[in-house]
Design a protein around this motif. Structure first.
Motif, mmCIF file in Angstrom:
data_model
loop_
_atom_site.group_PDB
_atom_site.id
_atom_site.type_symbol
_atom_site.label_atom_id
_atom_site.label_comp_id
_atom_site.label_asym_id
_atom_site.label_seq_id
_atom_site.Cartn_x
_atom_site.Cartn_y
_atom_site.Cartn_z
ATOM 1 N N ASP A 73 -15.749 -6.748 -0.307
ATOM 2 C CA ASP A 73 -14.669 -6.144 -1.085
ATOM 3 C C ASP A 73 -15.167 -6.054 -2.521
ATOM 4 O O ASP A 73 -14.795 -6.825 -3.394
ATOM 5 N N ASP A 75 -14.793 -4.116 -5.122
ATOM 6 C CA ASP A 75 -13.929 -3.945 -6.286
ATOM 7 C C ASP A 75 -12.794 -4.976 -6.332
ATOM 8 O O ASP A 75 -11.924 -4.900 -7.190
ATOM 9 N N GLU A 76 -12.823 -5.931 -5.408
ATOM 10 C CA GLU A 76 -11.843 -7.000 -5.337
ATOM 11 C C GLU A 76 -10.406 -6.480 -5.287
ATOM 12 O O GLU A 76 -9.484 -7.096 -5.816
ATOM 13 N N SER A 77 -10.228 -5.355 -4.596
ATOM 14 C CA SER A 77 -8.908 -4.751 -4.479
ATOM 15 C C SER A 77 -8.096 -5.322 -3.332
ATOM 16 O O SER A 77 -6.910 -5.026 -3.206
ATOM 17 N N GLY A 78 -8.732 -6.122 -2.493
ATOM 18 C CA GLY A 78 -8.047 -6.618 -1.304
ATOM 19 C C GLY A 78 -8.161 -5.661 -0.140
ATOM 20 O O GLY A 78 -7.570 -5.888 0.913
ATOM 21 N N MET A 79 -8.919 -4.594 -0.337
ATOM 22 C CA MET A 79 -9.128 -3.598 0.714
ATOM 23 C C MET A 79 -10.612 -3.227 0.747
ATOM 24 O O MET A 79 -11.280 -3.272 -0.286
ATOM 25 N N SER A 81 -13.512 -0.278 2.365
ATOM 26 C CA SER A 81 -13.694 1.064 2.911
ATOM 27 C C SER A 81 -14.603 1.001 4.130
ATOM 28 O O SER A 81 -15.225 -0.029 4.408
ATOM 29 N N ASP A 129 -6.517 5.887 0.143
ATOM 30 C CA ASP A 129 -6.785 5.676 -1.273
ATOM 31 C C ASP A 129 -7.178 7.022 -1.868
ATOM 32 O O ASP A 129 -8.327 7.442 -1.769
ATOM 33 N N ASP A 131 -7.504 7.931 -4.919
ATOM 34 C CA ASP A 131 -8.474 7.834 -6.016
ATOM 35 C C ASP A 131 -9.904 7.836 -5.497
ATOM 36 O O ASP A 131 -10.797 8.411 -6.109
ATOM 37 N N LYS A 132 -10.128 7.170 -4.384
ATOM 38 C CA LYS A 132 -11.471 7.085 -3.823
ATOM 39 C C LYS A 132 -11.723 8.145 -2.766
ATOM 40 O O LYS A 132 -12.851 8.303 -2.305
ATOM 41 N N MET A 136 -8.706 2.847 3.604
ATOM 42 C CA MET A 136 -9.088 1.454 3.409
ATOM 43 C C MET A 136 -8.333 0.607 4.425
ATOM 44 O O MET A 136 -7.301 1.024 4.941
ATOM 45 N N THR A 138 -6.876 -3.532 4.910
ATOM 46 C CA THR A 138 -6.631 -4.790 4.222
ATOM 47 C C THR A 138 -7.376 -5.919 4.927
ATOM 48 O O THR A 138 -7.825 -5.776 6.071
#
Length: 176
Positions: A73, A75-79, A81, A129, A131-132, A136, A138
């Motif tokens: 993870d 970006d440490e987003s909790g999700m 790809s 997502d 933005d990306k 994603m 979890t």
């Protein structure tokens, strides 16, 4: 990782646990380094090392899955790809192949196809997502799906007890 970085990592995480001297720990680290440095470029892939050591550890399956998820993870987003999950699978298999005789290890296209199953909305809840420009999953979805996966459970069972590694092979890796 170079040899000094690997030794520092092992010393910081294992010295108290193993209860051995720095000299002995460094000697063991050097042996481990040579195993992982199979192309003899004086570097070890940190993802292969951390992933495979986690799989071989005495952690529970859930703890291993959480640990692996945290590593990838980025970006440490909790999700994560599909690219992060695919990298996880590739690094785990590459690292495990360096330290264990895995004659029936899945090939990269099989790992890629298996990763896509985690992102199939019919099997696992996915989050888009925008933005990306990707979907994603979890940590909880990843762990739940992984725990239900016969293939992943077979591999964790196989590598979960190093004393039993020579007694059998994990189930073949299926992608469909």
């Amino acid at each position: 990782l170079n040899i000094d970085e690997l030794q520092d990592m092992i010393r910081l995480s294992m010295k108290d646990f193993m209860g051995i001297s720095d000299k002995r720990l460094n000697a063991l680290s050097e042996v481990l380094f040579r195993v992982y440095d199979d192309d003899c470029n004086s570097l070890v892939d940190s993802f292969e090392f951390l992933s495979s050591i986690a799989v071989l550890s005495s952690m529970s399956t859930v703890e291993k899955l959480r640990y692996l998820y945290r590593i990838y993870d980025f970006d440490e987003s909790g999700m994560i790809s599909i690219n992060e999950l695919t990298l996880m699978f590739h690094a785990c298999m590459a690292g495990l192949s360096k330290i264990c005789d895995i004659s029936n290890a899945p090939i990269e296209p099989d790992l890629d196809r298996f990763a896509t199953i985690f992102f199939d909305p019919n099997f696992s809840p996915v989050i888009e997502d925008a933005d990306k420009g990707t979907v994603m999953i979890t940590r909880d979805s990843f762990i739940s799906f992984a725990l239900d996966s016969a293939e992943i459970n077979s591999w964790f069972a196989y590598f979960g007890d190093l004393d039993d590694v020579s007694l059998g092979k994990p189930e073949p890796f299926e992608t469909e």
